[in-house]
Design a protein around this motif. Structure first.
Motif, mmCIF file in Angstrom:
data_model
loop_
_atom_site.group_PDB
_atom_site.id
_atom_site.type_symbol
_atom_site.label_atom_id
_atom_site.label_comp_id
_atom_site.label_asym_id
_atom_site.label_seq_id
_atom_site.Cartn_x
_atom_site.Cartn_y
_atom_site.Cartn_z
ATOM 1 N N PHE A 105 0.779 -1.258 -0.442
ATOM 2 C CA PHE A 105 0.131 0.260 -0.167
ATOM 3 C C PHE A 105 0.942 1.207 -0.008
ATOM 4 C CE2 PHE A 105 1.219 -0.716 4.838
ATOM 5 C CZ PHE A 105 1.247 0.650 4.604
ATOM 6 N N SER A 106 0.506 2.128 -0.724
ATOM 7 C CA SER A 106 1.579 3.572 -0.056
ATOM 8 C C SER A 106 0.095 4.822 0.530
ATOM 9 C CB SER A 106 1.687 4.369 -1.504
ATOM 10 O OG SER A 106 2.366 5.293 -2.022
ATOM 11 N N GLU A 169 5.395 8.870 -0.987
ATOM 12 C CA GLU A 169 4.835 8.262 -2.186
ATOM 13 C C GLU A 169 5.363 7.113 -2.197
ATOM 14 O OE1 GLU A 169 5.598 10.704 -5.569
ATOM 15 O OE2 GLU A 169 4.652 12.253 -4.656
ATOM 16 N N HIS A 170 6.447 6.655 -1.466
ATOM 17 C CA HIS A 170 7.012 5.431 -0.915
ATOM 18 C C HIS A 170 6.429 4.036 -1.128
ATOM 19 C CE1 HIS A 170 11.332 7.127 0.339
ATOM 20 N NE2 HIS A 170 10.596 8.018 -0.852
ATOM 21 N N LEU A 171 6.477 2.563 -1.623
ATOM 22 C CA LEU A 171 5.237 1.567 -1.382
ATOM 23 C C LEU A 171 5.438 0.631 0.011
ATOM 24 C CD1 LEU A 171 5.462 0.153 -4.597
ATOM 25 C CD2 LEU A 171 4.335 1.519 -3.777
ATOM 26 N N LYS A 172 4.933 0.644 0.760
ATOM 27 C CA LYS A 172 4.902 0.403 2.173
ATOM 28 C C LYS A 172 4.566 -1.588 2.034
ATOM 29 C CE LYS A 172 4.830 4.721 4.337
ATOM 30 N NZ LYS A 172 4.262 4.907 5.683
ATOM 31 N N GLY A 175 1.591 -5.640 7.253
ATOM 32 C CA GLY A 175 2.095 -5.433 8.147
ATOM 33 C C GLY A 175 3.584 -5.835 8.303
ATOM 34 N N GLY A 176 3.707 -4.859 7.991
ATOM 35 C CA GLY A 176 5.097 -3.630 8.909
ATOM 36 C C GLY A 176 6.049 -4.548 7.230
ATOM 37 N N GLY A 177 7.355 -3.992 7.809
ATOM 38 C CA GLY A 177 8.816 -4.309 7.193
ATOM 39 C C GLY A 177 9.001 -2.399 7.052
ATOM 40 N N ALA A 178 10.666 -2.444 6.028
ATOM 41 C CA ALA A 178 10.519 -1.464 5.450
ATOM 42 C C ALA A 178 10.325 -0.922 4.037
ATOM 43 C CB ALA A 178 12.231 -2.062 4.752
ATOM 44 N N GLN A 252 23.511 -9.637 2.650
ATOM 45 C CA GLN A 252 25.023 -9.786 2.521
ATOM 46 C C GLN A 252 25.398 -10.557 1.720
ATOM 47 O OE1 GLN A 252 26.651 -10.757 6.618
ATOM 48 N NE2 GLN A 252 28.087 -9.700 6.193
ATOM 49 N N ASP A 253 24.250 -11.489 0.973
ATOM 50 C CA ASP A 253 25.030 -12.443 -0.050
ATOM 51 C C ASP A 253 25.565 -11.352 -1.277
ATOM 52 O OD1 ASP A 253 25.002 -14.702 1.358
ATOM 53 O OD2 ASP A 253 22.989 -14.961 0.253
ATOM 54 N N CYS A 254 24.869 -10.075 -1.534
ATOM 55 C CA CYS A 254 24.685 -9.791 -1.875
ATOM 56 C C CYS A 254 25.302 -8.289 -1.392
ATOM 57 C CB CYS A 254 23.783 -8.975 -3.120
ATOM 58 S SG CYS A 254 22.411 -10.614 -4.207
ATOM 59 N N GLN A 255 24.667 -6.869 -1.213
ATOM 60 C CA GLN A 255 25.088 -5.794 -0.576
ATOM 61 C C GLN A 255 24.084 -5.955 0.255
ATOM 62 O OE1 GLN A 255 27.804 -2.922 -2.642
ATOM 63 N NE2 GLN A 255 26.050 -2.724 -3.943
ATOM 64 N N VAL A 256 23.611 -5.529 1.729
ATOM 65 C CA VAL A 256 23.066 -4.990 2.502
ATOM 66 C C VAL A 256 21.771 -3.937 2.290
ATOM 67 C CG1 VAL A 256 22.107 -5.008 4.587
ATOM 68 C CG2 VAL A 256 24.044 -6.480 4.413
ATOM 69 N N TYR A 257 20.452 -4.082 1.787
ATOM 70 C CA TYR A 257 19.853 -2.886 1.666
ATOM 71 C C TYR A 257 18.325 -3.145 2.505
ATOM 72 C CZ TYR A 257 16.215 -0.542 -2.096
ATOM 73 O OH TYR A 257 15.542 0.112 -1.770
ATOM 74 N N GLY A 258 18.173 -1.906 2.684
ATOM 75 C CA GLY A 258 17.150 -1.881 4.411
ATOM 76 C C GLY A 258 16.297 -0.769 3.233
ATOM 77 N N GLY A 259 16.112 -0.865 2.079
ATOM 78 C CA GLY A 259 14.571 -0.109 1.639
ATOM 79 C C GLY A 259 15.005 1.581 2.057
ATOM 80 N N SER A 260 13.661 2.356 1.862
ATOM 81 C CA SER A 260 14.210 3.667 2.120
ATOM 82 C C SER A 260 14.280 3.888 3.849
ATOM 83 C CB SER A 260 13.178 4.752 2.021
ATOM 84 O OG SER A 260 11.696 3.912 2.275
ATOM 85 N N SER A 261 14.069 2.848 4.685
ATOM 86 C CA SER A 261 14.176 2.532 6.261
ATOM 87 C C SER A 261 15.336 3.757 6.443
ATOM 88 C CB SER A 261 13.387 1.724 6.317
ATOM 89 O OG SER A 261 14.128 0.149 6.548
#
Length: 485
Positions: A105-106, A169-172, A175-178, A252-261
Motif C-alpha cells: 500500500f502507499s 510516495e514510497h511503497l509499503k 504487515g510492516g517492514g521497510a 549480505q550475499d550481495c549488498q545489505v539494502y534496507g529500503g528507505s527506512s
C-alpha cells in the motif's frame, strides 16, 4: 636470510610457520589419541569478513588521516579508473519475501495493471507462469475486495517513477517492514515466488550505504570513507547480474539494502556527492568487493593485496575466540578430534597471514579445507588466525579505544599515524616493492636501541640516529649484538 636471525626474534619467524600440528596426542606408533571433547583451543585472528577489496574500517582510518575518497579507492582497488556511469535502474530481489506474494500500500496513489489505486487501498500480487500476475485490490490490507484481474505487467508503481521522491510516495508492505522507493513486483524462479524492487541506482544506494557502513563516521573525520563506500557499492551493483528477474539481492550475499527506512542525511550526502561515479576496468564496472575489516592486510584476489594501516581503528583488528575440541570436530564432521593443522598461509602480515589450507583429523576421517571454508565452519570472523591449545589471553582493544578523551596521550585528530618503518616500506612500494611481504610484526631491538621489521627480501631498521634504513639480513645481524652466525 641467515640462520643467525633466529637468535634475534624467534617469535617473529615461528609465527609465520605452517605445518605445525596442534591438538595432537600420541597413544602409540599407530594410534592417534582422541582429544577430550571439552578441551579448549584459542583461535587468535585479525579482521572481520573475507578481506577482499576495501576494508571499511581501514577506509575510515585513512579518511581520518586526511585521505580523500579517490585516494582510498585507488589504494584498495588498484588498476581501476573512476568514471561516470549515469543513473541506471536495478532490480533487487527481496530475499525475506521469498516464497510469498506481494501485499503493498502507499500513502499516495499507486498504479497497477493500468489502473490507479487510491490511498487507503492495498494491492495483492501473485506471480503467474509466463511472467504475469494476478491482481487483487482491497480496502486496506485486509478489507473487502474492490476489484481483481490478471496482468502481463506484474508491477506496482508509485505515483511518480522519478528519482528522489518524498517518503509519502514510497511503497509499503502490509504487515510492516521497510518502505521502498521505486516499483515492487513479482516473478517466478522455477516454481518459487520472488518479490523484486525495481529502483534507480542512486535511490537504491541511499538504502545501501547506511546499511553497509556507519553514518556517524561523518562526525569523526570519516566523511571521505562514506564517499568511498558509495562508489564501491555503486560499482559492485553495476557489475551484478545474478538472476533472470533481478540483478542483485538485499542481503549480505550481495549488498545489505534496507529500503528507505535506514536512509541517513550523512550517507545520502556521500551518495549524492559521488553521483554516477563507478570504478571501471577494461571498459566495464568492477565488482568492488569490500569487507568490514582486513585485519591489517587485504586478502588479494581480483585486486592486489595491500597493507592496511588504517585498520587499527577496527574493533576487530585483532580478536580471540575459544572453541572446544568437540566443537571443532563436529564442525568438520570427523568424529572425535585427533589433530588440527594449518598447512599453508598466504604470507602476508603477522603470523604468516591468512590461512589457505587447514587439515583436521579425527576418529572417522580427515578433512582438508581452505581457510575461508574453515572460517565458515567454525564461525570465525576471518580466515586469518592461529590455533593454540588452552585458553589464551583476550585480544587487546583497538588503537582508537586506548586513549580516552582528556587523556594526555590522546591524539585529538584521531589519526592513525604510521611508524617510520611503515612509511619507508610504503615509499618502496609496499608488498609489491623490492622487499616483498612482511614476515612478522615490527619489533624492538635489544636495549631499546631502535626497532626493526623483517620482510621476504630484507629488513628495515630504525634508530634515532639513522632513521629508517633498508638492510639485508647479514647487515642486520652485524648491527644487533650477540647474534653472530
Amino acid at each position: 636470510m641467515r640462520a643467525a636471525i633466529l637468535g634475534l626474534a624467534p617469535a617473529l619467524l615461528v609465527g609465520g610457520t605452517v605445518g605445525v600440528v596442534v591438538a595432537t596426542r600420541s597413544a602409540g606408533p599407530d594410534v592417534a589419541e582422541t582429544v577430550a571433547a571439552d578441551a579448549p583451543y584459542t583461535l587468535t585472528g585479525y579482521g572481520h569478513g573475507h578481506g577482499r577489496g576495501m576494508g571499511q574500517w581501514g577506509a575510515y582510518g585513512y579518511a581520518k588521516q586526511g585521505w580523500t575518497a579517490e585516494r582510498i579507492l585507488g589504494y584498495y582497488y588498484g588498476g581501476t579508473t573512476l568514471e561516470a556511469l549515469g543513473d541506471k535502474a536495478i532490480g533487487v530481489r527481496l530475499m525475506g519475501l521469498d516464497g510469498k506474494g506481494l501485499d503493498v500500500f502507499s500513502d499516495s496513489p499507486m498504479g497497477v495493471a493500468g489502473r490507479t489505486v487510491a490511498p487507503g487501498e492495498a494491492v495483492h500480487l501473485t506471480a503467474s507462469p509466463g511472467g504475469g500476475a494476478t491482481v487483487v485490490v482491497t480496502r486496506g490490507c485486509d478489507g473487502e475486495v474492490l476489484w481483481q484481474e490478471s496482468t502481463a505487467h506484474p508491477w506496482v508503481d508509485p505515483v511518480d517513477l522519478g528519482p528522489d521522491r518524498p517518503a509519502n510516495e514510497h511503497l509499503k508492505l502490509c504487515g510492516g517492514g521497510a518502505p521502498f522507493r521505486g516499483s515492487l513486483g513479482v516473478a517466478l524462479e522455477g516454481d518459487a515466488p520472488r518479490v523484486v524492487n525495481h529502483v534507480g541506482m542512486e535511490d537504491y544506494l541511499l538504502g545501501v550505504v547506511p546499511a553497509e557502513s556507519r553514518a556517524e563516521w561523518a562526525d569523526t573525520g570519516g566523511a571521505e570513507a562514506l564517499r568511498a563506500q558509495a562508489v564501491a557499492a555503486r560499482s559492485y551493483a553495476a557489475a551484478e547480474s545474478r538472476y533472470a528477474y533481478a540483478e542483485t539481492c538485499d542481503t549480505q550475499d550481495c549488498q545489505v539494502y534496507g529500503g528507505s527506512s535506514k536512509e541517513n542525511p550523512k550517507t545520502t550526502e556521500a551518495v549524492r556527492s559521488t553521483a554516477g561515479k563507478v570504478l571501471m576496468k577494461e571498459g566495464k564496472p568492477v565488482s568492488a568487493e569490500f569487507s568490514a575489516s582486513t585485519g591489517g592486510y587485504s586478502a588479494g584476489g581480483a585486486f592486489g593485496a595491500v597493507e592496511d594501516l588504517g585498520d587499527t581503528e577496527s574493533p576487530n583488528h585483532k580478536w580471540t575466540q575459544t572453541l572446544t575440541a568437540g566443537e571443532i570436530a563436529t564442525a568438520f564432521g570427523v568424529g572425535e578430534l585427533h589433530s588440527i593443522e594449518v598447512t599453508s598461509r598466504n604470507n602476508l602480515g603477522p603470523d604468516g597471514g591468512r590461512v589457505t589450507g587447514l587439515r583436521v583429523a579425527g576418529s572417522t576421517g580427515t578433512k582438508e579445507v581452505t581457510g575461508d571454508e574453515a572460517r565458515t565452519k567454525l564461525g570465525l570472523k576471518s580466515d586469518w588466525f592461529t590455533i593454540t591449545e588452552g585458553v589464551g589471553p583476550a585480544a587487546p582493544p583497538p588503537a582508537s579505544a586506548l586513549a580516552a578523551p582528556g587523556v594526555d596521550n590522546a591524539d585529538p585528530t584521531g589519526a592513525v599515524e604510521p611508524t617510520d618503518i611503515e612509511r619507508k616500506y610504503a615509499e618502496l612500494g609496499g608488498h609489491l616493492g623490492v622487499l616483498g611481504a612482511p614476515v612478522g610484526p615490527e619489533l624492538a631491538m635489544p636495549d631499546e636501541a631502535g626497532r626493526f621489521r623483517m620482510y621476504t627480501h630484507g629488513a628495515i631498521v630504525w634508530t634515532k640516529t639513522t632513521g629508517a634504513q633498508v638492510l639485508d639480513a647479514s647487515v642486520l645481524t652485524a648491527k644487533l649484538p650477540g647474534t653472530g652466525s
